[in-house]
Design an enzyme around this catalytic site. Structure first.
Site, PDB file in Angstrom:
ATOM      1  N   SER A 144    -103.288 -82.027  36.399  1.00  0.00           N
ATOM      2  CA  SER A 144    -103.356 -83.328  37.067  1.00  0.00           C
ATOM      3  C   SER A 144    -102.037 -84.072  36.915  1.00  0.00           C
ATOM      4  O   SER A 144    -101.319 -83.898  35.915  1.00  0.00           O
ATOM      5  CB  SER A 144    -104.484 -84.135  36.413  1.00  0.00           C
ATOM      6  OG  SER A 144    -104.407 -85.483  36.796  1.00  0.00           O
TER       7      SER A 144
ATOM      8  N   TYR B 287    -109.302 -87.361  28.405  1.00  0.00           N
ATOM      9  CA  TYR B 287    -109.305 -86.478  29.582  1.00  0.00           C
ATOM     10  C   TYR B 287    -107.882 -86.003  29.882  1.00  0.00           C
ATOM     11  O   TYR B 287    -107.621 -84.808  30.040  1.00  0.00           O
ATOM     12  CB  TYR B 287    -109.883 -87.199  30.805  1.00  0.00           C
ATOM     13  CG  TYR B 287    -109.615 -86.456  32.101  1.00  0.00           C
ATOM     14  CD1 TYR B 287    -110.310 -85.286  32.412  1.00  0.00           C
ATOM     15  CD2 TYR B 287    -108.623 -86.888  32.994  1.00  0.00           C
ATOM     16  CE1 TYR B 287    -110.037 -84.575  33.583  1.00  0.00           C
ATOM     17  CE2 TYR B 287    -108.341 -86.186  34.158  1.00  0.00           C
ATOM     18  CZ  TYR B 287    -109.054 -85.040  34.445  1.00  0.00           C
ATOM     19  OH  TYR B 287    -108.781 -84.331  35.592  1.00  0.00           O
TER      20      TYR B 287
ATOM     21  N   LYS C 235    -105.793 -82.049  29.729  1.00  0.00           N
ATOM     22  CA  LYS C 235    -104.960 -81.366  30.733  1.00  0.00           C
ATOM     23  C   LYS C 235    -103.624 -80.960  30.113  1.00  0.00           C
ATOM     24  O   LYS C 235    -103.118 -79.881  30.354  1.00  0.00           O
ATOM     25  CB  LYS C 235    -104.751 -82.264  31.957  1.00  0.00           C
ATOM     26  CG  LYS C 235    -106.036 -82.519  32.744  1.00  0.00           C
ATOM     27  CD  LYS C 235    -106.650 -81.228  33.263  1.00  0.00           C
ATOM     28  CE  LYS C 235    -108.008 -81.410  33.879  1.00  0.00           C
ATOM     29  NZ  LYS C 235    -108.720 -80.153  34.162  1.00  0.00           N
TER      30      LYS C 235
ATOM     31  N   TYR D  90    -102.606 -81.699  40.473  1.00  0.00           N
ATOM     32  CA  TYR D  90    -103.054 -82.413  41.668  1.00  0.00           C
ATOM     33  C   TYR D  90    -102.704 -83.891  41.544  1.00  0.00           C
ATOM     34  O   TYR D  90    -102.904 -84.490  40.500  1.00  0.00           O
ATOM     35  CB  TYR D  90    -104.577 -82.352  41.851  1.00  0.00           C
ATOM     36  CG  TYR D  90    -105.249 -81.026  41.613  1.00  0.00           C
ATOM     37  CD1 TYR D  90    -104.600 -79.819  41.822  1.00  0.00           C
ATOM     38  CD2 TYR D  90    -106.579 -80.985  41.183  1.00  0.00           C
ATOM     39  CE1 TYR D  90    -105.250 -78.617  41.596  1.00  0.00           C
ATOM     40  CE2 TYR D  90    -107.232 -79.787  40.962  1.00  0.00           C
ATOM     41  CZ  TYR D  90    -106.556 -78.604  41.159  1.00  0.00           C
ATOM     42  OH  TYR D  90    -107.205 -77.428  40.928  1.00  0.00           O
TER      43      TYR D  90
ATOM     44  N   ASP E 233    -104.153 -98.360  34.482  1.00  0.00           N
ATOM     45  CA  ASP E 233    -103.600 -97.931  35.771  1.00  0.00           C
ATOM     46  C   ASP E 233    -102.074 -97.894  35.722  1.00  0.00           C
ATOM     47  O   ASP E 233    -101.448 -98.847  35.252  1.00  0.00           O
ATOM     48  CB  ASP E 233    -104.014 -98.910  36.890  1.00  0.00           C
ATOM     49  CG  ASP E 233    -105.306 -98.485  37.561  1.00  0.00           C
ATOM     50  OD1 ASP E 233    -105.684 -97.299  37.433  1.00  0.00           O
ATOM     51  OD2 ASP E 233    -105.949 -99.338  38.210  1.00  0.00           O
TER      52      ASP E 233
HETATM   53  P1  NAD Z   1    -116.202 -81.620  39.888  1.00  0.00           P
HETATM   54  O1  NAD Z   1    -116.880 -82.291  38.757  1.00  0.00           O
HETATM   55  O2  NAD Z   1    -116.666 -81.924  41.267  1.00  0.00           O
HETATM   56  O3  NAD Z   1    -116.274 -80.032  39.691  1.00  0.00           O
HETATM   57  C1  NAD Z   1    -116.306 -79.411  38.407  1.00  0.00           C
HETATM   58  C2  NAD Z   1    -117.437 -78.405  38.417  1.00  0.00           C
HETATM   59  O4  NAD Z   1    -117.462 -77.717  37.168  1.00  0.00           O
HETATM   60  C3  NAD Z   1    -118.817 -79.031  38.603  1.00  0.00           C
HETATM   61  O5  NAD Z   1    -119.509 -78.347  39.633  1.00  0.00           O
HETATM   62  C4  NAD Z   1    -119.495 -78.848  37.243  1.00  0.00           C
HETATM   63  O6  NAD Z   1    -120.897 -78.683  37.391  1.00  0.00           O
HETATM   64  C5  NAD Z   1    -118.805 -77.617  36.706  1.00  0.00           C
HETATM   65  N1  NAD Z   1    -118.730 -77.525  35.248  1.00  0.00           N
HETATM   66  C6  NAD Z   1    -118.289 -78.482  34.384  1.00  0.00           C
HETATM   67  N2  NAD Z   1    -118.356 -78.028  33.119  1.00  0.00           N
HETATM   68  C7  NAD Z   1    -118.836 -76.757  33.174  1.00  0.00           C
HETATM   69  C8  NAD Z   1    -119.139 -75.768  32.200  1.00  0.00           C
HETATM   70  N3  NAD Z   1    -118.990 -76.002  30.895  1.00  0.00           N
HETATM   71  N4  NAD Z   1    -119.630 -74.555  32.611  1.00  0.00           N
HETATM   72  C9  NAD Z   1    -119.821 -74.313  33.943  1.00  0.00           C
HETATM   73  N5  NAD Z   1    -119.555 -75.227  34.904  1.00  0.00           N
HETATM   74  C10 NAD Z   1    -119.069 -76.427  34.524  1.00  0.00           C
HETATM   75  O7  NAD Z   1    -114.637 -81.909  39.748  1.00  0.00           O
HETATM   76  P2  NAD Z   1    -113.455 -81.690  40.774  1.00  0.00           P
HETATM   77  O8  NAD Z   1    -113.061 -83.024  41.289  1.00  0.00           O
HETATM   78  O9  NAD Z   1    -113.801 -80.622  41.728  1.00  0.00           O
HETATM   79  O10 NAD Z   1    -112.312 -81.213  39.804  1.00  0.00           O
HETATM   80  C11 NAD Z   1    -112.060 -79.850  39.563  1.00  0.00           C
HETATM   81  C12 NAD Z   1    -110.958 -79.705  38.521  1.00  0.00           C
HETATM   82  O11 NAD Z   1    -109.790 -80.381  38.989  1.00  0.00           O
HETATM   83  C13 NAD Z   1    -111.280 -80.320  37.162  1.00  0.00           C
HETATM   84  O12 NAD Z   1    -110.701 -79.488  36.171  1.00  0.00           O
HETATM   85  C14 NAD Z   1    -110.586 -81.656  37.210  1.00  0.00           C
HETATM   86  O13 NAD Z   1    -110.260 -82.110  35.925  1.00  0.00           O
HETATM   87  C15 NAD Z   1    -109.343 -81.311  38.004  1.00  0.00           C
HETATM   88  N6  NAD Z   1    -108.737 -82.460  38.688  1.00  0.00           N
HETATM   89  C16 NAD Z   1    -109.505 -83.203  39.535  1.00  0.00           C
HETATM   90  C17 NAD Z   1    -108.941 -84.297  40.182  1.00  0.00           C
HETATM   91  C18 NAD Z   1    -109.774 -85.167  41.103  1.00  0.00           C
HETATM   92  O14 NAD Z   1    -109.351 -86.267  41.411  1.00  0.00           O
HETATM   93  N7  NAD Z   1    -110.920 -84.699  41.595  1.00  0.00           N
HETATM   94  C19 NAD Z   1    -107.600 -84.631  39.960  1.00  0.00           C
HETATM   95  C20 NAD Z   1    -106.835 -83.831  39.099  1.00  0.00           C
HETATM   96  C21 NAD Z   1    -107.429 -82.738  38.460  1.00  0.00           C
HETATM   97  C1  UD1 Z   2    -107.658 -91.205  38.639  1.00  0.00           C
HETATM   98  C2  UD1 Z   2    -107.699 -90.850  37.185  1.00  0.00           C
HETATM   99  C3  UD1 Z   2    -106.681 -89.780  36.889  1.00  0.00           C
HETATM  100  C4  UD1 Z   2    -106.825 -88.597  37.820  1.00  0.00           C
HETATM  101  C5  UD1 Z   2    -106.709 -89.106  39.249  1.00  0.00           C
HETATM  102  C6  UD1 Z   2    -106.837 -87.962  40.223  1.00  0.00           C
HETATM  103  C7  UD1 Z   2    -108.325 -92.958  36.091  1.00  0.00           C
HETATM  104  C8  UD1 Z   2    -107.864 -94.077  35.205  1.00  0.00           C
HETATM  105  N1  UD1 Z   2    -107.405 -92.026  36.377  1.00  0.00           N
HETATM  106  O1  UD1 Z   2    -106.424 -91.790  38.909  1.00  0.00           O
HETATM  107  O2  UD1 Z   2    -106.805 -89.316  35.564  1.00  0.00           O
HETATM  108  O3  UD1 Z   2    -105.824 -87.638  37.579  1.00  0.00           O
HETATM  109  O4  UD1 Z   2    -107.748 -90.057  39.465  1.00  0.00           O
HETATM  110  O5  UD1 Z   2    -107.510 -88.291  41.359  1.00  0.00           O
HETATM  111  O6  UD1 Z   2    -109.473 -92.880  36.486  1.00  0.00           O
HETATM  112  N2  UD1 Z   2    -108.743 -98.783  42.819  1.00  0.00           N
HETATM  113  C9  UD1 Z   2    -109.176-100.020  43.229  1.00  0.00           C
HETATM  114  N3  UD1 Z   2    -110.525-100.251  43.265  1.00  0.00           N
HETATM  115  C10 UD1 Z   2    -111.445 -99.293  42.930  1.00  0.00           C
HETATM  116  C11 UD1 Z   2    -110.987 -98.027  42.529  1.00  0.00           C
HETATM  117  C12 UD1 Z   2    -109.613 -97.799  42.471  1.00  0.00           C
HETATM  118  O7  UD1 Z   2    -108.384-100.904  43.533  1.00  0.00           O
HETATM  119  O8  UD1 Z   2    -112.652 -99.573  42.970  1.00  0.00           O
HETATM  120  C13 UD1 Z   2    -107.288 -98.514  42.795  1.00  0.00           C
HETATM  121  C14 UD1 Z   2    -106.758 -98.171  41.417  1.00  0.00           C
HETATM  122  O9  UD1 Z   2    -106.347 -99.311  40.745  1.00  0.00           O
HETATM  123  C15 UD1 Z   2    -105.598 -97.242  41.779  1.00  0.00           C
HETATM  124  C16 UD1 Z   2    -106.023 -96.585  43.094  1.00  0.00           C
HETATM  125  O10 UD1 Z   2    -107.053 -97.407  43.624  1.00  0.00           O
HETATM  126  O11 UD1 Z   2    -104.467 -97.994  42.028  1.00  0.00           O
HETATM  127  C17 UD1 Z   2    -106.541 -95.166  42.918  1.00  0.00           C
HETATM  128  O12 UD1 Z   2    -107.535 -95.183  41.902  1.00  0.00           O
HETATM  129  P1  UD1 Z   2    -108.401 -93.881  41.548  1.00  0.00           P
HETATM  130  O13 UD1 Z   2    -108.973 -93.311  42.787  1.00  0.00           O
HETATM  131  O14 UD1 Z   2    -109.319 -94.244  40.446  1.00  0.00           O
HETATM  132  O15 UD1 Z   2    -107.309 -92.818  41.056  1.00  0.00           O
HETATM  133  P2  UD1 Z   2    -106.194 -92.956  39.895  1.00  0.00           P
HETATM  134  O16 UD1 Z   2    -106.345 -94.205  39.156  1.00  0.00           O
HETATM  135  O17 UD1 Z   2    -104.882 -92.665  40.545  1.00  0.00           O
END
Ligand code: NAD
Ligand code: UD1
Length: 341
Positions: free
Chosen positions: A126, A151, A155, A179, A300
Site C-alpha cells: 500500500s 495496519y 504492510k 496500491y 490523514d
Molecule cells: P477485502 O477485505 O475486500 O479482501 C480481503 C479478502 O481476504 C476478504 O475476502 C477476506 O474474507 C479474506 N481474508 C482475510 N483474512 C483471511 C484469512 N486469514 N484467511 C483467508 N481469507 C482471508 O480487501 P481488499 O480491499 O480487496 O484488499 C486486498 C488486499 O489489498 C489487502 O491485503 C489490503 O490490505 C490491500 N490493500 C487494499 C487497499 C484498498 O484500499 N482496498 C489499499 C492498499 C492495499
Molecule cells: C486509506 C487508508 C490507507 C490505505 C488507503 C488505500 C486510512 C487512515 N488510511 O487511505 O491505509 O492504504 O485507504 O485506499 O484509513 N474523506 C472524507 N470523508 C470521508 C472519508 C474520507 O473527507 O467520509 C477524505 C479523507 O480525509 C482523505 C480522502 O477522503 O483525504 C480519502 O480517504 P480514504 O478513502 O479513507 O483513503 P485514505 O485516507 O487515502
C-alpha cells in the site's frame, strides 16, 4: 495452463483480479475465509467470465490446513496474496488481530512455497508505507516512513519479510505492488466493493450518500495546503489494479524480472482533491451531493499520488481509466446493490 492461488480472491480487489486472470487464460483457485466477503461473489465472477474458479473456504491462519492445501495442490505455479485485514481504525484498537492475520498468513504461505523448487508470489502492499512523503509524485525510492497504524506496519513488515526471504533463497520471486486508492467496480456491476457497516473510505461513502443510504458526507478538512484546501489522493480504477496483477504475474512466470524482489507503485499519477472527487460523482450521477466540511481526520496525510514511471516502463502497465470512468462504475455498482436489497 498455469494454476494460480488467489488468497482473499472473493474480496474487493481479489475478485476483480480473478476475473482478469481467467480472462487471460489462467486457472484460478481461491482461498478465502469469508471474513470480509461473501460466497455470492463467485456468482458475479462466473457471470462475467463464464468460468467457475475453484474455491476453498478456510482460514490461512490455520497452519495445518494451509500445509494440507499445498499438499493437495502441488501444481500451483504462482500466488497472489490479497488475504488480510485492512481497516486502519480497527488495527489501532486490535493490533494483535492485524499482526496475526496479516503477518502469520504471509509466513505460512512462504513456508509452504519454500518447499517448492521455485515459487512466485505477488504481495498486496500500500502507499501507506510512504506516510506523508516529502516529494510528490512519490517514487518507489521514497523513504519508508514510520508506520501510522498497526495496519500500515503490517504492510511494511510484510515487504521486509518478502525481501529477506528472496535474499536468502534465489528460487523465490516476489513482487510487492503498492496500491494508491483503489475505487470503482467491474463495468458489468456484477462485482464491486462490499463495505461492511459505515464505510470509512471516501468513494463508498459518497455513493451511499448519493443513493440515500447516508444523509451527508463529511469532508475532513478544507484548510490543507492544496489547491482547494482538501486532501489529495491518487484514485485508481480497481480493474486497472487487477490488470497490473496479471502483468506482474506474467513477468515472474516468464522470468522477465530483473531482481527476485521488486516493488511497483500502482496509481494513475494524478492527484485529485476530495472536492474534485465529489464533482466527478456529481457529473456522472447527474445529482448534487449533500456534504459539509468538518474538522480534519486524525492521521490523514495532506497529499499522496504516485510516480508511475517504473510501473509504466519496467512492468509495461499503465492505468487506463479516468476518475470519471471509475466513479461511473462505482455509482452503477451502488445502484445495483441497492436494487438487490
Ligand atoms: P477485502 O477485505 O475486500 O479482501 C480481503 C479478502 O481476504 C476478504 O475476502 C477476506 O474474507 C479474506 N481474508 C482475510 N483474512 C483471511 C484469512 N486469514 N484467511 C483467508 N481469507 C482471508 O480487501 P481488499 O480491499 O480487496 O484488499 C486486498 C488486499 O489489498 C489487502 O491485503 C489490503 O490490505 C490491500 N490493500 C487494499 C487497499 C484498498 O484500499 N482496498 C489499499 C492498499 C492495499
Ligand atoms: C486509506 C487508508 C490507507 C490505505 C488507503 C488505500 C486510512 C487512515 N488510511 O487511505 O491505509 O492504504 O485507504 O485506499 O484509513 N474523506 C472524507 N470523508 C470521508 C472519508 C474520507 O473527507 O467520509 C477524505 C479523507 O480525509 C482523505 C480522502 O477522503 O483525504 C480519502 O480517504 P480514504 O478513502 O479513507 O483513503 P485514505 O485516507 O487515502
Amino acid at each position: 495452463m498455469s494454476k494460480i492461488l488467489v488468497t482473499g480472491g472473493l474480496g474487493y480487489i481479489g475478485s476483480h483480479t480473478v476475473v482478469a486472470l481467467q480472462e487471460a487464460g489462467f486457472k484460478v483457485i481461491i482461498v478465502d475465509n469469508l471474513s470480509n466477503s461473501s460466497v455470492k461473489v463467485l456468482e458475479g465472477i462466473v457471470a462475467i467470465t463464464g468460468e467457475t474458479p475453484a474455491f476453498e473456504n478456510f482460514d490461512l491462519r490455520d497452519k495445518q490446513n494451509t500445509t494440507a492445501f499445498f499438499k493437495r495442490h502441488k501444481d500451483i505455479t504462482g500466488v497472489i496474496h490479497f488475504a488480510a485485514s485492512k481497516a486502519v481504525g480497527e488495527s489501532v484498537e486490535n493490533p494483535l488481530l492485524y499482526y496475526e492475520n496479516n503477518i502469520n498468513t504471509l509466513i505460512y504461505l512462504l513456508q509452504e512455497l519454500s518447499k517448492k523448487e521455485s515459487s512466485n508470489i505477488i504481495f498486496s502492499s500500500s502507499c501507506t508505507v510512504y506516510g506523508q512523503a516529502d516529494v510528490m509524485p512519490i517514487t518507489e525510492e521514497a523513504p519508508i516512513k514510520l508506520a501510522e497504524s498497526p495496519y500500515g506496519n503490517t504492510k511494511q513488515i510484510g515487504e521486509a519479510i518478502l525481501k529477506d526471504t528472496c535474499k536468502a533463497n534465489q528460487n523465490f520471486n516476489a513482487i510487492a505492488l503498492r496500491y494508491f486508492n483503489p475505487i470503482g467496480a467491474h463495468r458489468s456491476a456484477k462485482i464491486g466493493e462490499l463495505p461492511i457497516g459505515v464505510p470509512q473510505n471516501l468513494v463508498p461513502y459518497i455513493t451511499q450518500t448519493g443513493a440515500g443510504e447516508r444523509e451527508q458526507l463529511s469532508v475532513f478538512g478544507d484548510n490543507y495546503p492544496t489547491t482547494d484546501g482538501t486532501c489529495v489522493r491518487d484514485y485508481i480504477h480497481v480493474v486497472d489494479i487487477a490488470n497490473a496483477h496479471v502483468i506482474a504475474l506474467q513477468r515472474l512466470l516468464n522470468k522477465k524480472h530483473k531482481s527476485n524482489f521488486e516493488v511497483f507503485n500502482l496509481g494513475t499519477g494524478t492527484g485529485s482533491t476530495v472536492l474534485e472527487v465529489i464533482k466527478s460523482f456529481e457529473r456522472v450521477s447527474n445529482q448534487n451531493l449533500n456534504y459539509k466540511i468538518v474538522d480534519r481526520r486524525e492521521g490523514d496525510v495532506i497529499s499522496a499520488f504516485a510516480d508511475t514511471k517504473k510501473a509504466n516502463t519496467v512492468l509495461g502497465w499503465k492505468a487506463k481509466s479516468s476518475l470519471d470512468d471509475a466513479m461511473q462504475s462505482a455509482w452503477k455498482w451502488q445502484q445495483t446493490i441497492k436494487s438487490k436489497l
